[in-house]
Design a protein around this motif. Structure first.
Motif, PDB file in Angstrom:
ATOM      1  N   ALA A 458       0.826  -1.207   0.000  1.00 20.20           N
ATOM      2  CA  ALA A 458       0.000   0.000   0.000  1.00 20.20           C
ATOM      3  C   ALA A 458       0.864   1.262   0.000  1.00 20.20           C
ATOM      4  O   ALA A 458       0.552   2.252  -0.675  1.00 20.20           O
ATOM      5  CB  ALA A 458      -0.929  -0.017   1.216  1.00 20.20           C
ATOM      6  N   ARG A 459       1.972   1.232   0.734  1.00 17.47           N
ATOM      7  CA  ARG A 459       2.865   2.399   0.765  1.00 17.47           C
ATOM      8  C   ARG A 459       3.537   2.612  -0.591  1.00 17.47           C
ATOM      9  O   ARG A 459       3.733   3.749  -1.029  1.00 17.47           O
ATOM     10  CB  ARG A 459       3.897   2.227   1.863  1.00 17.47           C
ATOM     11  CG  ARG A 459       4.726   3.463   2.131  1.00 17.47           C
ATOM     12  CD  ARG A 459       5.658   3.255   3.304  1.00 17.47           C
ATOM     13  NE  ARG A 459       4.923   3.085   4.552  1.00 17.47           N
ATOM     14  CZ  ARG A 459       4.781   1.938   5.184  1.00 17.47           C
ATOM     15  NH1 ARG A 459       5.330   0.828   4.682  1.00 17.47           N
ATOM     16  NH2 ARG A 459       4.089   1.868   6.308  1.00 17.47           N
ATOM     17  N   ILE A 461       2.295   1.961  -3.495  1.00 20.10           N
ATOM     18  CA  ILE A 461       1.312   2.568  -4.395  1.00 20.10           C
ATOM     19  C   ILE A 461       1.095   4.029  -4.039  1.00 20.10           C
ATOM     20  O   ILE A 461       0.947   4.896  -4.907  1.00 20.10           O
ATOM     21  CB  ILE A 461      -0.015   1.783  -4.331  1.00 20.10           C
ATOM     22  CG1 ILE A 461       0.203   0.331  -4.809  1.00 20.10           C
ATOM     23  CG2 ILE A 461      -1.091   2.454  -5.179  1.00 20.10           C
ATOM     24  CD1 ILE A 461       0.657   0.210  -6.240  1.00 20.10           C
ATOM     25  N   TYR A 462       1.109   4.327  -2.757  1.00 19.53           N
ATOM     26  CA  TYR A 462       0.821   5.691  -2.306  1.00 19.53           C
ATOM     27  C   TYR A 462       1.903   6.680  -2.729  1.00 19.53           C
ATOM     28  O   TYR A 462       1.619   7.835  -3.051  1.00 19.53           O
ATOM     29  CB  TYR A 462       0.665   5.687  -0.781  1.00 19.53           C
ATOM     30  CG  TYR A 462       0.389   7.042  -0.187  1.00 19.53           C
ATOM     31  CD1 TYR A 462      -0.881   7.598  -0.241  1.00 19.53           C
ATOM     32  CD2 TYR A 462       1.400   7.759   0.443  1.00 19.53           C
ATOM     33  CE1 TYR A 462      -1.138   8.840   0.310  1.00 19.53           C
ATOM     34  CE2 TYR A 462       1.152   8.998   0.995  1.00 19.53           C
ATOM     35  CZ  TYR A 462      -0.112   9.536   0.923  1.00 19.53           C
ATOM     36  OH  TYR A 462      -0.364  10.774   1.472  1.00 19.53           O
ATOM     37  N   VAL A 463       3.171   6.241  -2.739  1.00 21.44           N
ATOM     38  CA  VAL A 463       4.278   7.157  -3.036  1.00 21.44           C
ATOM     39  C   VAL A 463       4.577   7.262  -4.525  1.00 21.44           C
ATOM     40  O   VAL A 463       5.506   7.979  -4.914  1.00 21.44           O
ATOM     41  CB  VAL A 463       5.551   6.715  -2.290  1.00 21.44           C
ATOM     42  CG1 VAL A 463       5.327   6.716  -0.798  1.00 21.44           C
ATOM     43  CG2 VAL A 463       6.018   5.339  -2.761  1.00 21.44           C
ATOM     44  N   GLN A 464       3.834   6.576  -5.375  1.00 21.55           N
ATOM     45  CA  GLN A 464       4.099   6.646  -6.804  1.00 21.55           C
ATOM     46  C   GLN A 464       3.790   8.046  -7.331  1.00 21.55           C
ATOM     47  O   GLN A 464       2.784   8.667  -6.947  1.00 21.55           O
ATOM     48  CB  GLN A 464       3.255   5.615  -7.563  1.00 21.55           C
ATOM     49  CG  GLN A 464       3.631   4.171  -7.275  1.00 21.55           C
ATOM     50  CD  GLN A 464       5.002   3.806  -7.803  1.00 21.55           C
ATOM     51  OE1 GLN A 464       5.565   4.483  -8.660  1.00 21.55           O
ATOM     52  NE2 GLN A 464       5.556   2.729  -7.277  1.00 21.55           N
ATOM     53  N   LYS A 467       0.076   9.284 -10.667  1.00 29.55           N
ATOM     54  CA  LYS A 467      -1.219   9.099 -10.023  1.00 29.55           C
ATOM     55  C   LYS A 467      -2.304   8.674 -11.004  1.00 29.55           C
ATOM     56  O   LYS A 467      -3.397   8.284 -10.579  1.00 29.55           O
ATOM     57  CB  LYS A 467      -1.644  10.398  -9.326  1.00 29.55           C
ATOM     58  CG  LYS A 467      -0.676  10.863  -8.253  1.00 29.55           C
ATOM     59  CD  LYS A 467      -0.521   9.819  -7.158  1.00 29.55           C
ATOM     60  CE  LYS A 467       0.439  10.296  -6.078  1.00 29.55           C
ATOM     61  NZ  LYS A 467       0.661   9.271  -5.025  1.00 29.55           N
ATOM     62  N   GLN A 471      -3.859   4.413  -8.685  1.00 34.48           N
ATOM     63  CA  GLN A 471      -4.931   5.117  -7.983  1.00 34.48           C
ATOM     64  C   GLN A 471      -5.295   4.317  -6.740  1.00 34.48           C
ATOM     65  O   GLN A 471      -5.843   3.215  -6.834  1.00 34.48           O
ATOM     66  CB  GLN A 471      -6.146   5.291  -8.893  1.00 34.48           C
ATOM     67  CG  GLN A 471      -5.818   6.052 -10.182  1.00 34.48           C
ATOM     68  CD  GLN A 471      -7.013   6.197 -11.088  1.00 34.48           C
ATOM     69  OE1 GLN A 471      -8.163   6.174 -10.627  1.00 34.48           O
ATOM     70  NE2 GLN A 471      -6.770   6.333 -12.377  1.00 34.48           N
ATOM     71  N   MET A 472      -4.974   4.885  -5.606  1.00 35.03           N
ATOM     72  CA  MET A 472      -5.136   4.177  -4.341  1.00 35.03           C
ATOM     73  C   MET A 472      -6.604   3.873  -4.040  1.00 35.03           C
ATOM     74  O   MET A 472      -6.938   2.807  -3.518  1.00 35.03           O
ATOM     75  CB  MET A 472      -4.533   5.027  -3.219  1.00 35.03           C
ATOM     76  CG  MET A 472      -4.364   4.313  -1.910  1.00 35.03           C
ATOM     77  SD  MET A 472      -2.897   3.277  -1.923  1.00 35.03           S
ATOM     78  CE  MET A 472      -2.880   2.765  -0.201  1.00 35.03           C
ATOM     79  N   ASP A 473      -7.477   4.790  -4.385  1.00 38.19           N
ATOM     80  CA  ASP A 473      -8.879   4.618  -4.011  1.00 38.19           C
ATOM     81  C   ASP A 473      -9.599   3.573  -4.858  1.00 38.19           C
ATOM     82  O   ASP A 473     -10.686   3.117  -4.496  1.00 38.19           O
ATOM     83  CB  ASP A 473      -9.603   5.957  -4.125  1.00 38.19           C
ATOM     84  CG  ASP A 473      -9.427   6.583  -5.502  1.00 38.19           C
ATOM     85  OD1 ASP A 473      -8.528   6.141  -6.234  1.00 38.19           O
ATOM     86  OD2 ASP A 473     -10.174   7.528  -5.827  1.00 38.19           O
ATOM     87  N   PHE A 494      -0.502   7.210   6.777  1.00 36.35           N
ATOM     88  CA  PHE A 494       0.448   7.869   5.897  1.00 36.35           C
ATOM     89  C   PHE A 494       0.664   9.298   6.378  1.00 36.35           C
ATOM     90  O   PHE A 494      -0.281  10.002   6.745  1.00 36.35           O
ATOM     91  CB  PHE A 494      -0.063   7.883   4.452  1.00 36.35           C
ATOM     92  CG  PHE A 494      -0.234   6.521   3.867  1.00 36.35           C
ATOM     93  CD1 PHE A 494      -1.481   5.964   3.721  1.00 36.35           C
ATOM     94  CD2 PHE A 494       0.859   5.789   3.480  1.00 36.35           C
ATOM     95  CE1 PHE A 494      -1.639   4.699   3.193  1.00 36.35           C
ATOM     96  CE2 PHE A 494       0.714   4.529   2.940  1.00 36.35           C
ATOM     97  CZ  PHE A 494      -0.548   3.979   2.802  1.00 36.35           C
ATOM     98  N   ASP A 498       4.803  14.080   0.280  1.00 40.29           N
ATOM     99  CA  ASP A 498       5.434  12.969  -0.422  1.00 40.29           C
ATOM    100  C   ASP A 498       6.726  12.535   0.229  1.00 40.29           C
ATOM    101  O   ASP A 498       7.152  11.408   0.083  1.00 40.29           O
ATOM    102  CB  ASP A 498       5.692  13.361  -1.886  1.00 40.29           C
ATOM    103  CG  ASP A 498       4.385  13.569  -2.646  1.00 40.29           C
ATOM    104  OD1 ASP A 498       4.404  14.282  -3.643  1.00 40.29           O
ATOM    105  OD2 ASP A 498       3.365  13.002  -2.203  1.00 40.29           O
TER     106      ASP A 498
END
Length: 787
Positions: A458-459, A461-464, A467, A471-473, A494, A498
Motif C-alpha cells: 500500500a505504501r 502505491i501511495y508514493v508513486q 497518479k 490510484q489508491m482509491d 500515511f 510525499d
C-alpha cells in the motif's frame, strides 16, 4: 648422452629475467597501438570482430579465452570512441553487450598510458547502482584482463571490513564500486588519492543519476579531477542537460544503436499482459508456477516484505520447483549465494525486487513475471531484460489491475514497447486463499509478515508519482488482505507530504500557517522577510516557552477578582472551561429497569441496560453471580453430608472464648507431655541399670578366670560368691520385669514392689557382707541408690 651443462653467470652480473623481455616487447607495442588508435574511423565504423580493432595482446587473449569474437552493435560504435578518449552516452537494449563496451576502453587506455602499479594511483572508477551488478562487472573484468595485464583491480561494495578495503584501495588502478561505499572512502580514507583519475564509467546511468543516488554521485564528482574521460551506459539513457552538466561531460557522443528500432526491447522477447484484479494476483501466480515447473522464472514484486511473504507462503505449500528470494535487506553473503544458485540452476523460481532488475546476467531465463506493475516504462524495460539476452528467446508477462491498464499501456506505448493481452484460463486457475488463511492462523509470524507485506504494498502505491496509473482509491485493499490469508486489512497511517523525512527536518519558518497557534494576534504587523533574524530573535518568537505561565496568571487573577463579569470575559481563554453542567441528583428510573430473579442466585439481579440484559444470556457471566456449590459425600447409611465438615474461624470465635480455650489447651498439652516424659525417663533408667549390670558381670568373670589357676583352695568360696552375686543381679533385673504382673495395679503396687526389692537387697547384703570385696559393695550400693 648427458645434457650440456648450463653456464653460470658472472658473479658481478645478474641473470636476465624474462620479465624484462616482456616489458621491452610492450614498449615496442604501445607506439604501434597508439598510432592505430589515431587512425580509427570514428564516423563510419565497419568493424565486426575484436581482432579488427587496435587492441593489445593481453586483451585479445582474454577475449579469446572468454569466447568473445564478434562485436555487437553497441560495441562496434562505442569501443572506437572509447579508445579515442571521447565522452560517451551509450544506450542499447538489455543484453546487448554494454559491459564490454566500456571495459575494453578502460583496459586499453590505461595500458597505453603506462598507468600500472601502486605508484600510478587510481586510473579508472566504474560505478554501479547495485552490489550484484558490481560483482558481475568485476568478474568480467577479471576474465578479460587476467591474461597478461598487470593492473591492480578491486571491488569496493561494502559488506567487508572498512580497514581491509582502505589498505587495498591505495594500491588499486581500477576499482568497481557502489556510490555509497566509494563516497565513504573518499571522505574517510586519507591515503586514497584520485587526482590522477583518467576514466569514470557509470553503468545503468539513468538509475545512478536519479533522486536515489543524486547526492552521493554529486559528492563523488566533486572529488574527481575535471580533466577525465566519462562514459555513461544504460538501456534507457538520460539526455537531461542538468545531468550532463553535473558530470562535466565535454562534447559527449550519444551512441544509440537501437534508436531507429521499432521496439525498445529485444526481438526474441514475447511480451504479454493479463488483466488480474489485485485480490486474484496470488492465485494467478501460484497457478502460473504450477504450469511452469520446468522453466527458469523471475518474479518481480514491489517491496522486500512482499518478497519474503510470498516466498515463505509458497515454500510451505511446496509447488514442486526450487524457490529463491532476493531483496535489498539481505546480507551480502546471502545475496551472493542466492545469485550463484539461481545462475547455475536449470529450473528455479526467483522472487525478487527491483534490486535484480538492472544489469544482472542470469543465463537461460525463460520467464519474467511482473506481479506488481513497475513504477514506469524504464523499469519495465529493465525487468524484462533479464530474459532474451544476446539474441536469445524469452517470454514476459505483466499482471495489471483494471485501474492500472490504461495508464501503463500508454506509458509503454510511448517507449515503443509492444505488449499483447492474454487471458487466464479459469479451469487451470487454483485458489490458495484457504491455504494461506490456515497457515496464517497456525503461524503468528507468517501472519505478522503478511501484515507488513500488505502495508509495504500500500505504501509503494501511495508514493508513486504517476497518479493516473496508480490510484489508491480504486484498489480493493480489503479483498487483497483477505486473499493473503489475513483476518482483516491492517490500518495504515500515511504522513502528510510525499517526503516525510524532508517535512520532519524542515525549519519552522517553512511550515504552513495551519501548524502554528491560532491564538496569535491578527493585528500584529507582518514581519519583513528581508530583515535578518538572529538567534535571540528566533528564541523570543517561540510560542511554547510559557505554555503554563498564562494559565497560572489567570488562576491568580481569578482569586483577586471580585465580580463574575471578569471571570466571564476570560472564560473562552481558560485551559479548562465548563461546557455543560450535569445535576448531581440521581436520574429517575426508566420503565425498562427491572429486577430479575435467577435460579441459583441469592438475590435479584438489576437489569438497567441492554448490556445487562445481554449479560443474562452469558453462562460465564451468570456463574459469577451464582452461589458456589458445595461438595457432598454419602456415608454408609446413605445420608449425604458435606465432604469437608470444617468449622469456620468466625463461628468458632463466636461460641468459644479464645483466651480460656488457649489456656485450657496449653494445660492439657503440658500434662500429656509430662506423662510421656516420666515414662521416657523410666525406660531410660532401666536401660542404664541393665547395661551397667552386664558390664560388671563381664568384668567379674574375667577377674575370676585369672584367679582360678593361682588358688585352688579358694575355688569353692569364689564359686559361692559368684553364684550369690548372679542371684542378686537376676533378682534386680526380674524386679523391673515383674512390675506389671500380679493382681494389684497403680501406685500401691509400685510402692509394694519397691519395698520388697529393698528388703531383699538388704538381706542379701547382710548375708554377703563378709565375703564381698570393695567392688561388689560398690555395685550393690549403686543399685540401692538407683531404686
Amino acid at each position: 648422452m648427458p645434457a650440456p651443462k648450463r653456464k653460470r653467470p658472472h658473479p658481478g652480473k645478474q641473470a636476465q629475467q624474462p620479465q624484462s623481455k616482456k616489458r621491452k616487447r610492450d614498449d615496442n607495442e604501445i607506439p604501434q597501438l597508439q598510432k592505430a588508435v589515431e587512425e580509427l574511423n570514428l564516423e563510419n565504423a565497419a568493424y565486426t570482430r575484436f581482432a579488427d580493432l587496435p587492441l593489445s595482446k593481453p586483451t585479445l587473449a582474454g577475449l579469446k579465452a572468454s569466447h568473445f569474437t564478434t562485436l555487437t552493435d553497441i560495441q562496434t560504435r562505442a569501443i572506437p570512441l572509447g579508445l579515442s578518449g571521447r565522452d560517451i552516452l551509450g544506450a542499447a537494449k538489455t543484453g546487448s553487450g554494454k559491459t564490454l563496451a566500456f571495459l575494453i576502453p578502460v583496459l586499453e587506455n590505461l595500458y597505453r598510458r603506462h598507468h600500472v602499479g601502486p605508484d600510478a594511483g587510481l586510473g579508472a572508477m566504474i560505478i554501479s547502482p547495485t552490489r550484484e551488478l558490481a560483482i558481475q562487472i568485476f568478474e568480467v573484468l577479471r576474465n578479460i584482463g587476467g591474461h597478461g595485464h598487470m593492473f591492480a583491480a578491486g571491488l569496493v561494495i561494502g559488506g567487508k571490513s572498512l580497514i581491509e578495503e582502505q589498505n587495498a584501495l591505495v594500491r588499486m588502478n581500477i576499482v568497481v564500486c557502489t556510490p555509497g561505499r566509494m563516497l565513504q572512502h573518499l571522505s574517510q580514507t586519507a591515503a586514497f588519492n584520485v587526482d590522477d583519475l583518467q576514466m569514470l564509467v557509470l553503468d545503468e546511468a539513468d538509475r545512478i543519476l536519479d533522486m536515489g543516488f543524486q547526492r552521493d554521485v554529486d559528492a563523488i564528482v566533486d572529488y574527481l579531477p575535471k580533466d577525465r574521460q566519462t562514459m555513461l551506459f544504460s538501456a534507457t539513457q538520460t539526455k537531461k542537460v542538468s545531468d550532463l552538466a553535473r558530470l562535466s561531460l565535454k562534447d559527449p557522443e550519444y551512441v544509440s544503436v537501437h534508436q531507429e528500432a521499432t521496439t525498445a526491447t529485444p526481438k526474441g522477447l514475447q511480451q504479454n499482459y493479463c488483466i488480474t484484479p489485485l485480490p486474484e494476483k496470488l492465485d494467478t501466480l501460484w497457478s502460473f508456477i504450477q504450469s511452469a515447473k520446468k522453466s527458469k522464472t523471475i518474479v518481480f514484486l514491489s517491496a522486500g516484505k512482499q518478497v519474503r511473504f510470498v516466498y515463505e507462503s509458497f515454500r510451505r505449500m511446496q509447488p514442486g520447483v526450487p524457490l529463491l528470494h532476493l531483496h535489498g535487506k539481505q546480507k551480502q553473503s546471502t545475496r551472493l549465494e542466492i545469485t550463484r544458485r539461481f545462475s547455475t540452476a536449470t529450473t528455479s523460481c526467483l522472487f525478487a525486487t527491483d534490486v535484480a532488475a538492472r544489469g544482472l546476467d542470469f543465463p537461460a531465463v525463460d520467464w519474467v513475471v511482473q506481479v506488481d506493475a513497475p513504477e514506469d516504462a524504464d523499469t519495465y524495460i529493465h525487468r524484462v531484460g533479464r530474459t532474451a539476452r544476446y539474441e536469445r528467446e524469452g517470454r514476459a508477462i505483466l499482471f495489471l489491475d483494471p485501474s492500472e491498464e490504461e495508464g501503463m499501456l500508454k506509458a509503454l506505448g510511448a517507449k515503443k514497447v509492444p505488449v499483447e493481452k492474454v487471458n487466464v484460463k479459469g479451469k487451470k486457475k487454483t485458489s490458495i486463499k484457504n491455504a494461506l488463511q490456515n497457515m496464517c492462523f497456525k503461524d503468528s509470524q507468517l501472519k505478522y509478515l503478511g501484515q507488513k507485506a500488505f502495508a509495504s504494498y500500500a505504501r509503494s502505491i501511495y508514493v508513486q508519482s504517476d497518479k493516473v496509473t496508480f490510484q489508491m482509491d480504486k484498489l480493493a485493499l480489503e479483498e487483497f488482505a483477505d486473499s493473503m490469508g489475513l483476518p482483516g486489512a491492517p490500518r495504515i497511517k500515511f504522513l502528510k507530504g510525499d517526503d516525510p523525512k524532508a517535512r520532519k527536518n524542515a525549519p519552522r519558518a517553512q511550515l504552513d500557517d495551519s501548524d502554528s497557534s491560532e491564538a496569535e494576534d491578527e493585528e500584529e504587523e507582518p514581519k519583513k522577510a528581508t530583515q535578518p533574524k538572529t538567534k535571540i530573535d528566533r528564541m523570543f518568537e517561540r510560542q511554547n516557552m510559557d505554555v503554563l505561565a498564562s494559565h497560572r496568571s489567570k488562576l491568580l487573577a481569578s482569586d483577586e477578582a471580585s465580580s463574575s463579569s471578569d471571570a466571564a470575559s476570560d472564560e473562552d481563554d481558560d485551559l479548562l472551561t465548563v461546557k455543560q453542567r450535569i445535576p448531581a441528583e440521581p436520574a429517575e428510573a426508566e420503565e425498562d429497569v427491572r429486577m430479575v430473579n435467577i435460579a441459583g442466585v441469592t438475590g435479584p439481579v438489576l437489569v438497567d441496560s441492554k448490556r445487562a440484559e445481554k449479560r443474562l444470556t452469558s453462562k460465564k457471566a451468570m456463574l459469577k453471580l451464582k452461589d458456589r456449590g458445595s461438595k457432598i459425600v454419602f456415608d454408609d447409611e446413605g445420608n449425604a453430608r458435606p465432604a469437608y465438615e470444617l468449622e469456620t474461624e468466625r463461628d468458632w470465635q463466636e461460641k468459644t472464648k479464645v483466651v480460656e480455650a488457649r489456656e485450657r489447651f496449653v494445660d492439657e498439652e503440658r500434662e500429656r507431655v509430662m506423662a510421656h516424659d516420666q515414662l521416657d525417663k523410666q525406660v531410660a533408667k532401666d536401660k542404664r541399670v541393665e547395661k551397667r549390670i552386664k558390664r560388671k558381670i563381664r568384668e567379674k568373670e574375667e577377674r575370676l578366670g585369672k584367679m582360678a589357676g593361682a588358688e585352688d583352695g579358694g575355688e569353692g568360696e569364689k564359686e559361692d560368691l559368684l553364684q550369690n552375686f548372679l542371684d542378686d543381679a537376676e533378682g534386680m533385673v526380674s524386679d523391673g520385669s515383674d512390675r506389671s504382673e500380679g493382681e494389684g495395679s497403680g501406685a500401691d503396687q509400685v510402692e509394694e514392689e519397691t519395698a520388697r526389692s529393698k528388703s531383699k537387697k538388704q538381706v542379701k547384703f547382710a548375708e554377703q557382707d563378709e565375703d564381698m570385696d570393695f567392688e561388689d559393695l560398690e555395685i550393690l550400693a549403686a543399685g540401692l541408690i538407683e531404686t
